[in-house]
Design a protein around this motif. Structure first.
Motif, PDB file in Angstrom:
ATOM      1  N   LEU A  50      50.552  51.372  48.500  1.00 35.46           N
ATOM      2  CA  LEU A  50      48.980  51.097  48.808  1.00 35.46           C
ATOM      3  C   LEU A  50      48.510  52.788  49.021  1.00 35.46           C
ATOM      4  O   LEU A  50      47.486  52.909  48.445  1.00 35.46           O
ATOM      5  N   GLN A  51      49.253  53.387  49.606  1.00 34.99           N
ATOM      6  CA  GLN A  51      48.687  54.639  50.116  1.00 34.99           C
ATOM      7  C   GLN A  51      48.709  55.466  48.658  1.00 34.99           C
ATOM      8  O   GLN A  51      47.774  56.375  48.547  1.00 34.99           O
ATOM      9  N   LEU A  52      49.838  55.319  48.023  1.00 38.47           N
ATOM     10  CA  LEU A  52      49.880  56.186  46.731  1.00 38.47           C
ATOM     11  C   LEU A  52      48.553  55.694  45.574  1.00 38.47           C
ATOM     12  O   LEU A  52      47.926  56.585  45.296  1.00 38.47           O
ATOM     13  N   LEU A  58      42.367  54.515  43.613  1.00 40.20           N
ATOM     14  CA  LEU A  58      42.721  53.145  43.318  1.00 40.20           C
ATOM     15  C   LEU A  58      42.908  52.489  44.408  1.00 40.20           C
ATOM     16  O   LEU A  58      44.035  51.695  44.375  1.00 40.20           O
ATOM     17  N   SER A  59      41.917  52.346  45.286  1.00 42.83           N
ATOM     18  CA  SER A  59      42.033  51.459  46.538  1.00 42.83           C
ATOM     19  C   SER A  59      42.159  50.149  46.316  1.00 42.83           C
ATOM     20  O   SER A  59      41.258  49.423  45.676  1.00 42.83           O
ATOM     21  N   VAL A  60      43.122  49.518  46.991  1.00 45.88           N
ATOM     22  CA  VAL A  60      43.370  48.136  46.902  1.00 45.88           C
ATOM     23  C   VAL A  60      42.602  47.450  47.761  1.00 45.88           C
ATOM     24  O   VAL A  60      42.739  47.524  48.884  1.00 45.88           O
ATOM     25  N   LYS A  61      41.524  46.511  47.422  1.00 42.63           N
ATOM     26  CA  LYS A  61      40.543  45.732  48.482  1.00 42.63           C
ATOM     27  C   LYS A  61      41.371  44.370  48.680  1.00 42.63           C
ATOM     28  O   LYS A  61      41.226  43.573  47.729  1.00 42.63           O
ATOM     29  N   GLN A  62      41.650  44.109  49.804  1.00 46.28           N
ATOM     30  CA  GLN A  62      42.392  43.000  50.104  1.00 46.28           C
ATOM     31  C   GLN A  62      41.353  42.330  51.178  1.00 46.28           C
ATOM     32  O   GLN A  62      41.083  42.813  52.189  1.00 46.28           O
ATOM     33  N   PRO A  73      38.436  47.828  42.650  1.00 46.28           N
ATOM     34  CA  PRO A  73      37.286  47.987  42.120  1.00 46.28           C
ATOM     35  C   PRO A  73      37.117  48.753  40.669  1.00 46.28           C
ATOM     36  O   PRO A  73      36.390  48.543  39.920  1.00 46.28           O
ATOM     37  N   GLN A  74      37.928  50.007  40.991  1.00 38.85           N
ATOM     38  CA  GLN A  74      37.969  50.995  39.745  1.00 38.85           C
ATOM     39  C   GLN A  74      38.405  50.375  38.481  1.00 38.85           C
ATOM     40  O   GLN A  74      38.206  51.003  37.470  1.00 38.85           O
ATOM     41  N   LEU A  75      39.260  49.392  38.622  1.00 38.07           N
ATOM     42  CA  LEU A  75      39.958  48.858  37.310  1.00 38.07           C
ATOM     43  C   LEU A  75      39.432  47.411  37.217  1.00 38.07           C
ATOM     44  O   LEU A  75      39.887  46.358  37.745  1.00 38.07           O
ATOM     45  N   ASN A  77      38.630  43.787  35.265  1.00 39.12           N
ATOM     46  CA  ASN A  77      39.316  42.819  34.783  1.00 39.12           C
ATOM     47  C   ASN A  77      41.028  42.821  35.475  1.00 39.12           C
ATOM     48  O   ASN A  77      41.719  42.520  34.483  1.00 39.12           O
ATOM     49  N   LEU A  78      41.114  43.443  36.464  1.00 38.22           N
ATOM     50  CA  LEU A  78      42.379  43.548  37.116  1.00 38.22           C
ATOM     51  C   LEU A  78      42.672  42.749  38.254  1.00 38.22           C
ATOM     52  O   LEU A  78      41.964  43.233  39.005  1.00 38.22           O
ATOM     53  N   ASP A  79      43.676  41.818  38.554  1.00 39.20           N
ATOM     54  CA  ASP A  79      43.864  41.298  39.767  1.00 39.20           C
ATOM     55  C   ASP A  79      45.057  41.704  40.393  1.00 39.20           C
ATOM     56  O   ASP A  79      46.141  42.015  39.476  1.00 39.20           O
ATOM     57  N   VAL A  80      45.126  42.268  41.782  1.00 37.16           N
ATOM     58  CA  VAL A  80      46.576  42.602  42.335  1.00 37.16           C
ATOM     59  C   VAL A  80      46.945  41.323  42.989  1.00 37.16           C
ATOM     60  O   VAL A  80      46.359  40.732  43.388  1.00 37.16           O
ATOM     61  N   TRP A  81      48.493  41.061  42.737  1.00 38.71           N
ATOM     62  CA  TRP A  81      49.169  40.189  43.419  1.00 38.71           C
ATOM     63  C   TRP A  81      50.276  40.665  44.211  1.00 38.71           C
ATOM     64  O   TRP A  81      51.007  41.546  43.639  1.00 38.71           O
ATOM     65  N   PHE A  82      50.245  40.192  45.445  1.00 40.87           N
ATOM     66  CA  PHE A  82      51.144  40.845  46.370  1.00 40.87           C
ATOM     67  C   PHE A  82      52.514  39.860  46.244  1.00 40.87           C
ATOM     68  O   PHE A  82      52.351  38.644  46.546  1.00 40.87           O
TER      69      PHE A  82
END
Ligand SMILES: Nc1ncnc2c1ncn2[C@@H]1O[C@H](COP(=O)(O)OP(=O)(O)OP(=O)(O)O)[C@@H](O)[C@H]1O
Ligand SMILES: O=P(O)(O)OC[C@H]1O[C@H](OP(=O)(O)OP(=O)(O)O)[C@H](O)[C@@H]1O
Ligand SMILES: [Mg+2]
Length: 368
Positions: A50-52, A58-62, A73-75, A77-82
């Motif tokens: 997440l830091q990288l 490219l901050s991950v908003k959880q 938000p910058q990408l 149509n992309l979902d992050v899945w943990f």
């Protein structure tokens, strides 16, 4: 020109590249529109990943930490899945994820050399560790210090093989076979493998090592020739996702560019200074006479204009160079030695180069 087609579930897809026709497994969810990035949900890799991404803007908003889905938000149509690291690799293979970040060890163990998996960036510069064979420091192993010596020990026979405890049940046997160790058996456990020899469950262990503290604390040692793999975090994708799912190639490109620009900038500083001189060329000459002041592609030298006696002149020149941290102090000394003053230093956030070799490598792996 690349051509793809819509195909029913679980069939193969033939894709025409510039050079040839290639066959790819089809996507498990061909109608899924959003792109999915798998990130480690817990453990050692999670916070650093997440830091990288944050460092790459490219901050991950959880929404909340118990939710397994998030967005960047910058990408669009992309979902992050943990997910757990090994599940990221499995889900890339099944087509349920399109992109991921995991350790090379997990990629190699669970990817098992599958041709569909592709490493886009092989060195994200965190999660450094090695997969290494370790044996006790005591008893029959006291004078054994190499894989060769271990292999030659008379103790290992068909009836009584070397017992290795490991979570790496694919890479372990492969390594032993490639190194000619015949009489070996493997047992597996999910953690605290370092206890296995003392408990009498195993003779050796094959596990991840970074500082070596856990081995030392458990009276174990690594041996020469016993490193299976050097690992760090890698950015990965699957051939079928990149080829068949709309937008994956573009998102991969954007992430790769941001990652490279950030990683290149780590430890680099911009140094600006003023220097008296008769011309930009003469100032550049002086700078280039100093080995630590070369910069990335040589110095930028710009005139600093002032008005004297009603006339615009340039007695001073502003110079800008890029310097790695380890050469920083030396550069300042050299700048001063050639007449530099008002030296300003600021850390670099990004270095965007021309198109990256990794992008060309990816296209070539894809046959594009
Ligand atoms: N001691 C270590 N130092 C640095 N990196 C490590 C170390 N141990 C593991 N890693 C890296 O972190 C990754 C995740 O390790 P972690 O221990 O968090 O999960 P795991 O044990 O593989 O997962 P799980 O709990 O799901 O089995 C590893 O695949 C490896 O790349
Ligand atoms: O060389 P060191 O710095 O001592 O690190 C090595 C330890 O780190 C990892 O375990 P981890 O702490 O991730 O625990 P785990 O067994 O729960 O995965 C690995 O499995 C080793 O046990
Ligand atoms: Mg672990």
């Amino acid at each position: 020109m690349l051509t793809t087609m819509n195909l029913p579930l679980h069939t193969s897809v033939w894709v025409k590249s510039r050079r040839s026709w290639c066959c790819y497994a089809s996507l498990s969810q061909p109608d899924r529109k959003e792109i999915r990035l798998g990130l480690p949900s817990k453990g050692r890799m999670s916070a650093d990943t997440l830091q990288l991404l944050q460092n790459c803007q490219l901050s991950v908003k959880q929404v909340n930490p118990r939710q397994y889905v998030a967005e960047i938000p910058q990408l669009s149509n992309l979902d992050v899945w943990f997910q757990r690291p090994k599940d990221i690799v499995r889900k890339l293979l099944s087509g349920d994820l399109d992109l991921g970040i995991v350790g090379l060890d997990t990629f190699s163990e669970h990817g098992q050399g599958n041709d569909d998996l592709i490493i886009v960036h092989e060195a994200l510069e965190y999660g450094d560790c090695r997969l290494s064979l370790a044996i006790p420091q005591y008893g029959i192993f006291e004078n054994v210090n190499s894989l060769d010596e271990l292999a030659k020990m008379p103790q290992w026979t068909e009836e009584k093989p070397l017992r290795v405890a490991t979570g790496f049940t694919y890479l372990g046997p492969k390594f032993m076979k490639e190194n000619g160790l015949k009489h070996v058996t493997f047992s597996t456990a999910d953690g605290a493998l370092e206890a296995a020899p003392a408990m009498g469950i195993a003779d050796a262990i094959l596990d991840l090592v970074s500082s070596g503290t856990t081995l030392r604390e458990n009276n174990l040692k690594e041996i020469k020739g016993g490193v299976v793999l050097e690992s760090q975090a890698v950015f990965i994708t699957s051939r079928k996702s990149v080829i068949q799912r709309k937008g994956v190639l573009e998102t991969t490109h954007e992430m790769l560019e941001r990652l490279e620009a950030h990683l290149r900038a780590i430890g680099q500083f911009t140094v600006t200074a003023n220097m008296r001189g008769s011309s930009a060329e003469e100032v550049a000459e002086r700078i280039l006479s100093q080995p630590s002041l070369m910069g990335l592609q040589g110095p930028t030298v710009s005139p600093v204009f002032c008005k004297r006696d009603g006339k615009v002149t340039a007695d001073y020149y502003a110079i800008v160079i890029c310097v790695p941290q380890k050469a920083l102090y030396k550069s300042i000394q050299q700048l001063r030695a050639i007449g530099g003053s008002g030296v300003l230093i600021s850390p670099l956030t990004y270095i965007f180069d021309e198109e990256t070799p990794r992008w060309r490598q990816l296209l070539s792996k894809l046959g594009l």
